[in-house]
Design an enzyme around this catalytic site. Sequence first.
Site, short mmCIF file in Angstrom:
data_model
loop_
_atom_site.label_atom_id
_atom_site.label_comp_id
_atom_site.label_asym_id
_atom_site.label_seq_id
_atom_site.Cartn_x
_atom_site.Cartn_y
_atom_site.Cartn_z
N PRO A 1 -6.00 37.57 31.45
CA PRO A 1 -6.23 38.96 31.03
C PRO A 1 -6.27 39.90 32.23
CG PRO A 1 -8.22 37.65 30.79
CD PRO A 1 -7.11 36.70 31.10
N GLU A 2 -5.64 41.05 32.07
CA GLU A 2 -5.61 42.05 33.13
C GLU A 2 -6.40 43.27 32.66
OE1 GLU A 2 -1.59 42.54 34.63
OE2 GLU A 2 -1.05 40.53 33.96
#
Length: 271
Positions: free
Chosen positions: A2-3
Amino acid sequence: MPELPEVESIARKLKTQLLGKTIQEARLHWPRTLVFPTARKFSRWIKGQVVKDVTRRAKYFILRLSDFSLLIHLRMSGDLLIKEGKIKPEKHDRLILSLLSADNRLSNLVFNDTRKFGRVWLTASPEDVLGKLGPEPLSRAFTPGWLHTALHNKHRLLKPLLLDQTFLAGLGNIYADESLHLAKIHPLAASDSVTVDQAQALHDAIRKVLKEGIRRNGASFDWVYRGGEYQNYFRVYDRAGKPCPVCGTNIERIIVGQRSTHFCPTCQMLS
Ligand SMILES: [Zn+2]
Protein backbone atom coordinates in the site's frame (compact mmCIF):
# COMPACT_ATOMS: atom_id res chain seq x y z
CA MET A 1 2.51 -2.68 -0.96
CA PRO A 2 0.00 0.00 0.00
CA GLU A 3 1.17 3.49 -0.88
CA LEU A 4 0.00 6.95 0.13
CA PRO A 5 -3.46 6.80 -1.56
CA GLU A 6 -4.25 3.34 -0.19
CA VAL A 7 -3.13 4.19 3.35
CA GLU A 8 -5.03 7.49 3.18
CA SER A 9 -8.19 5.71 1.99
CA ILE A 10 -7.98 3.10 4.73
CA ALA A 11 -7.21 5.75 7.39
CA ARG A 12 -10.28 7.79 6.41
CA LYS A 13 -12.49 4.72 6.71
CA LEU A 14 -10.96 3.62 10.02
CA LYS A 15 -11.53 7.09 11.42
CA THR A 16 -15.29 6.79 10.95
CA GLN A 17 -15.22 3.35 12.61
CA LEU A 18 -12.87 3.99 15.54
CA LEU A 19 -13.29 7.61 16.63
CA GLY A 20 -14.28 7.99 20.28
CA LYS A 21 -14.00 4.28 21.08
CA THR A 22 -12.10 3.06 24.14
CA ILE A 23 -9.52 0.31 23.85
CA GLN A 24 -10.35 -2.49 26.29
CA GLU A 25 -7.68 -5.02 25.58
CA ALA A 26 -4.77 -5.85 23.27
CA ARG A 27 -4.05 -9.40 22.15
CA LEU A 28 -0.63 -9.75 20.56
CA HIS A 29 -0.30 -13.03 18.69
CA TRP A 30 3.03 -12.40 16.98
CA PRO A 31 5.40 -10.53 19.34
CA ARG A 32 7.74 -9.27 16.59
CA THR A 33 4.90 -7.23 15.09
CA LEU A 34 5.46 -4.87 18.02
CA VAL A 35 8.61 -2.74 17.73
CA PHE A 36 8.02 -0.58 20.81
CA PRO A 37 7.46 -0.85 23.76
CA THR A 38 7.65 -4.34 25.33
CA ALA A 39 4.55 -6.52 25.04
CA ARG A 40 3.86 -6.10 28.73
CA LYS A 41 4.05 -2.29 28.63
CA PHE A 42 2.02 -2.24 25.42
CA SER A 43 -0.95 -4.02 27.04
CA ARG A 44 -0.75 -1.80 30.10
CA TRP A 45 -0.35 1.51 28.25
CA ILE A 46 -3.04 0.91 25.64
CA LYS A 47 -5.79 -0.21 27.99
CA GLY A 48 -8.38 2.52 28.50
CA GLN A 49 -6.98 4.77 25.76
CA VAL A 50 -9.60 6.57 23.67
CA VAL A 51 -9.17 6.94 19.89
CA LYS A 52 -9.01 10.71 19.27
CA ASP A 53 -8.07 10.69 15.59
CA VAL A 54 -6.89 8.45 12.75
CA THR A 55 -4.47 10.05 10.30
CA ARG A 56 -1.57 9.15 8.04
CA ARG A 57 2.06 10.16 7.57
CA ALA A 58 3.83 8.66 4.54
CA LYS A 59 2.69 5.01 4.59
CA TYR A 60 2.13 4.93 8.36
CA PHE A 61 -1.25 4.94 10.06
CA ILE A 62 -1.37 7.16 13.13
CA LEU A 63 -4.05 6.39 15.70
CA ARG A 64 -3.89 9.32 18.06
CA LEU A 65 -4.96 8.06 21.49
CA SER A 66 -5.54 9.90 24.80
CA ASP A 67 -1.88 9.75 25.85
CA PHE A 68 -0.05 7.91 23.06
CA SER A 69 0.11 7.44 19.31
CA LEU A 70 -0.30 3.98 17.84
CA LEU A 71 1.68 3.77 14.59
CA ILE A 72 1.05 0.96 12.13
CA HIS A 73 2.95 0.14 8.95
CA LEU A 74 1.39 -2.57 6.76
CA ARG A 75 4.53 -3.24 4.69
CA MET A 76 4.04 -6.09 2.18
CA SER A 77 0.91 -7.95 3.24
CA GLY A 78 -0.55 -6.24 6.30
CA ASP A 79 -4.28 -5.58 6.49
CA LEU A 80 -6.47 -3.74 9.00
CA LEU A 81 -9.97 -5.06 9.50
CA ILE A 82 -12.83 -4.08 11.78
CA LYS A 83 -14.81 -6.98 13.21
CA GLU A 84 -17.82 -6.65 15.48
CA GLY A 85 -18.52 -8.57 18.68
CA LYS A 86 -16.47 -11.24 20.40
CA ILE A 87 -14.02 -12.84 17.98
CA LYS A 88 -11.44 -15.60 17.92
CA PRO A 89 -8.10 -14.93 16.24
CA GLU A 90 -7.78 -16.25 12.72
CA LYS A 91 -4.67 -17.50 11.02
CA HIS A 92 -2.21 -14.63 10.40
CA ASP A 93 -3.95 -12.29 12.89
CA ARG A 94 -0.96 -10.66 14.61
CA LEU A 95 -2.63 -8.12 16.86
CA ILE A 96 -6.24 -7.61 17.92
CA LEU A 97 -7.43 -4.52 19.78
CA SER A 98 -10.88 -4.81 21.36
CA LEU A 99 -12.74 -1.52 21.58
CA LEU A 100 -15.92 -0.39 23.28
CA SER A 101 -18.16 2.35 21.92
CA ALA A 102 -19.99 4.89 24.10
CA ASP A 103 -23.12 2.70 23.85
CA ASN A 104 -21.15 -0.37 24.98
CA ARG A 105 -20.84 -2.14 21.66
CA LEU A 106 -17.77 -4.28 21.22
CA SER A 107 -15.67 -4.13 18.06
CA ASN A 108 -12.13 -5.17 17.15
CA LEU A 109 -9.33 -3.69 15.11
CA VAL A 110 -7.57 -6.72 13.63
CA PHE A 111 -4.08 -6.50 12.19
CA ASN A 112 -3.71 -9.48 9.88
CA ASP A 113 -0.37 -10.01 8.15
CA THR A 114 0.50 -13.17 6.21
CA ARG A 115 4.16 -12.37 5.64
CA LYS A 116 4.83 -10.82 9.07
CA PHE A 117 6.67 -7.71 7.78
CA GLY A 118 4.10 -5.27 9.19
CA ARG A 119 5.06 -3.33 12.32
CA VAL A 120 3.38 -1.49 15.20
CA TRP A 121 4.68 1.16 17.64
CA LEU A 122 2.99 2.69 20.68
CA THR A 123 4.72 5.88 21.70
CA ALA A 124 4.15 9.28 23.26
CA SER A 125 6.66 10.78 20.79
CA PRO A 126 5.74 9.61 17.26
CA GLU A 127 8.46 11.86 15.81
CA ASP A 128 11.00 9.28 17.04
CA VAL A 129 9.62 6.97 14.36
CA LEU A 130 8.43 9.48 11.75
CA GLY A 131 11.13 12.15 12.10
CA LYS A 132 13.36 11.00 9.26
CA LEU A 133 10.63 11.00 6.62
CA GLY A 134 10.75 13.41 3.69
CA PRO A 135 7.98 15.95 3.06
CA GLU A 136 4.41 14.95 2.29
CA PRO A 137 3.84 15.42 -1.45
CA LEU A 138 0.36 16.85 -0.87
CA SER A 139 1.60 19.38 1.69
CA ARG A 140 2.67 22.99 1.15
CA ALA A 141 6.28 22.02 1.89
CA PHE A 142 6.39 20.15 -1.40
CA THR A 143 6.96 22.79 -4.09
CA PRO A 144 8.55 22.61 -7.56
CA GLY A 145 11.47 24.70 -6.26
CA TRP A 146 12.04 22.38 -3.32
CA LEU A 147 11.91 19.35 -5.63
CA HIS A 148 14.40 20.80 -8.12
CA THR A 149 16.88 21.74 -5.39
CA ALA A 150 16.44 18.43 -3.55
CA LEU A 151 16.96 16.43 -6.77
CA HIS A 152 20.16 18.37 -7.47
CA ASN A 153 21.46 17.80 -3.94
CA LYS A 154 21.50 14.09 -4.75
CA HIS A 155 23.26 12.14 -7.42
CA ARG A 156 20.87 9.25 -7.72
CA LEU A 157 18.75 7.53 -10.32
CA LEU A 158 15.35 9.17 -10.30
CA LYS A 159 13.08 6.17 -9.68
CA PRO A 160 14.91 4.74 -6.62
CA LEU A 161 15.22 8.25 -5.19
CA LEU A 162 11.45 8.80 -5.48
CA LEU A 163 10.90 5.54 -3.56
CA ASP A 164 13.27 6.66 -0.78
CA GLN A 165 10.94 7.65 2.07
CA THR A 166 13.56 9.95 3.62
CA PHE A 167 13.56 11.94 0.35
CA LEU A 168 9.82 12.14 -0.26
CA ALA A 169 7.11 10.41 1.78
CA GLY A 170 4.41 8.08 0.53
CA LEU A 171 5.38 7.16 -3.03
CA GLY A 172 5.82 3.49 -3.90
CA ASN A 173 6.29 1.54 -7.08
CA ILE A 174 2.87 2.23 -8.59
CA TYR A 175 2.63 5.98 -8.10
CA ALA A 176 6.31 6.59 -8.90
CA ASP A 177 5.93 4.90 -12.30
CA GLU A 178 2.66 6.70 -13.00
CA SER A 179 4.15 10.09 -12.02
CA LEU A 180 7.26 9.68 -14.18
CA HIS A 181 5.14 8.73 -17.20
CA LEU A 182 2.81 11.69 -16.73
CA ALA A 183 5.85 13.99 -16.39
CA LYS A 184 7.52 12.38 -19.45
CA ILE A 185 10.76 11.65 -17.58
CA HIS A 186 12.79 8.44 -17.86
CA PRO A 187 12.99 6.45 -14.60
CA LEU A 188 16.78 6.07 -15.03
CA ALA A 189 17.43 9.81 -15.43
CA ALA A 190 20.04 11.17 -13.02
CA SER A 191 18.33 13.22 -10.32
CA ASP A 192 20.76 16.14 -10.83
CA SER A 193 20.04 16.24 -14.57
CA VAL A 194 16.39 17.18 -14.07
CA THR A 195 15.66 20.66 -15.44
CA VAL A 196 13.53 23.32 -13.78
CA ASP A 197 10.71 22.58 -16.24
CA GLN A 198 10.98 18.85 -15.63
CA ALA A 199 10.92 19.36 -11.85
CA GLN A 200 7.76 21.42 -12.27
CA ALA A 201 6.20 18.69 -14.44
CA LEU A 202 7.21 15.96 -12.00
CA HIS A 203 5.87 17.93 -9.03
CA ASP A 204 2.53 18.42 -10.76
CA ALA A 205 2.41 14.77 -11.92
CA ILE A 206 3.11 13.38 -8.43
CA ARG A 207 0.31 15.46 -6.95
CA LYS A 208 -2.06 14.61 -9.77
CA VAL A 209 -1.62 10.82 -9.60
CA LEU A 210 -1.78 10.78 -5.78
CA LYS A 211 -4.96 12.86 -5.75
CA GLU A 212 -6.46 10.68 -8.47
CA GLY A 213 -5.45 7.59 -6.45
CA ILE A 214 -7.15 8.94 -3.32
CA ARG A 215 -10.23 9.91 -5.31
CA ARG A 216 -10.52 6.28 -6.48
CA ASN A 217 -9.83 4.94 -2.95
CA GLY A 218 -6.42 3.66 -3.98
CA ALA A 219 -5.57 0.64 -6.09
CA SER A 220 -6.67 -2.90 -5.23
CA PHE A 221 -3.69 -4.70 -6.59
CA ASP A 222 -1.64 -7.79 -5.73
CA TRP A 223 -2.13 -7.37 -2.02
CA VAL A 224 -4.89 -7.61 0.49
CA TYR A 225 -6.48 -4.17 0.18
CA ARG A 226 -9.73 -4.54 -1.72
CA GLY A 227 -11.28 -1.11 -1.55
CA GLY A 228 -9.98 0.84 -4.53
CA GLU A 229 -10.37 1.03 -8.28
CA TYR A 230 -7.33 3.03 -9.40
CA GLN A 231 -5.88 -0.17 -10.92
CA ASN A 232 -8.39 0.34 -13.75
CA TYR A 233 -6.71 3.64 -14.65
CA PHE A 234 -3.02 2.74 -14.69
CA ARG A 235 -1.09 4.47 -17.47
CA VAL A 236 2.04 2.28 -17.36
CA TYR A 237 2.12 0.29 -14.11
CA ASP A 238 1.72 -3.47 -14.77
CA ARG A 239 1.01 -2.71 -18.44
CA ALA A 240 4.19 -4.07 -20.07
CA GLY A 241 3.61 -4.84 -23.75
CA LYS A 242 0.37 -2.84 -23.83
CA PRO A 243 0.06 0.47 -25.70
CA CYS A 244 1.02 3.76 -24.06
CA PRO A 245 -2.20 5.77 -23.54
CA VAL A 246 -0.45 8.85 -25.02
CA CYS A 247 1.44 7.60 -28.09
CA GLY A 248 0.58 3.91 -28.54
CA THR A 249 4.15 2.61 -28.17
CA ASN A 250 4.35 -0.61 -26.18
CA ILE A 251 5.09 -0.06 -22.48
CA GLU A 252 8.41 -1.55 -21.37
CA ARG A 253 9.25 -3.18 -18.06
CA ILE A 254 12.76 -3.07 -16.61
CA ILE A 255 14.20 -3.83 -13.18
CA VAL A 256 15.59 -0.83 -11.30
CA GLY A 257 16.95 -1.34 -7.80
CA GLN A 258 15.25 -4.76 -7.66
CA ARG A 259 11.85 -3.20 -8.38
CA SER A 260 9.93 -3.62 -11.61
CA THR A 261 9.64 -0.33 -13.44
CA HIS A 262 7.24 0.48 -16.27
CA PHE A 263 7.68 3.26 -18.78
CA CYS A 264 7.04 4.37 -22.38
CA PRO A 265 10.31 4.46 -24.38
CA THR A 266 8.85 7.12 -26.70
CA CYS A 267 7.28 9.51 -24.17
CA GLN A 268 10.06 9.09 -21.59
CA MET A 269 13.31 9.49 -23.54
CA LEU A 270 16.58 9.33 -21.64
CA SER A 271 18.27 12.59 -22.62
ZN1 LIG B 1 4.14 7.00 -24.96
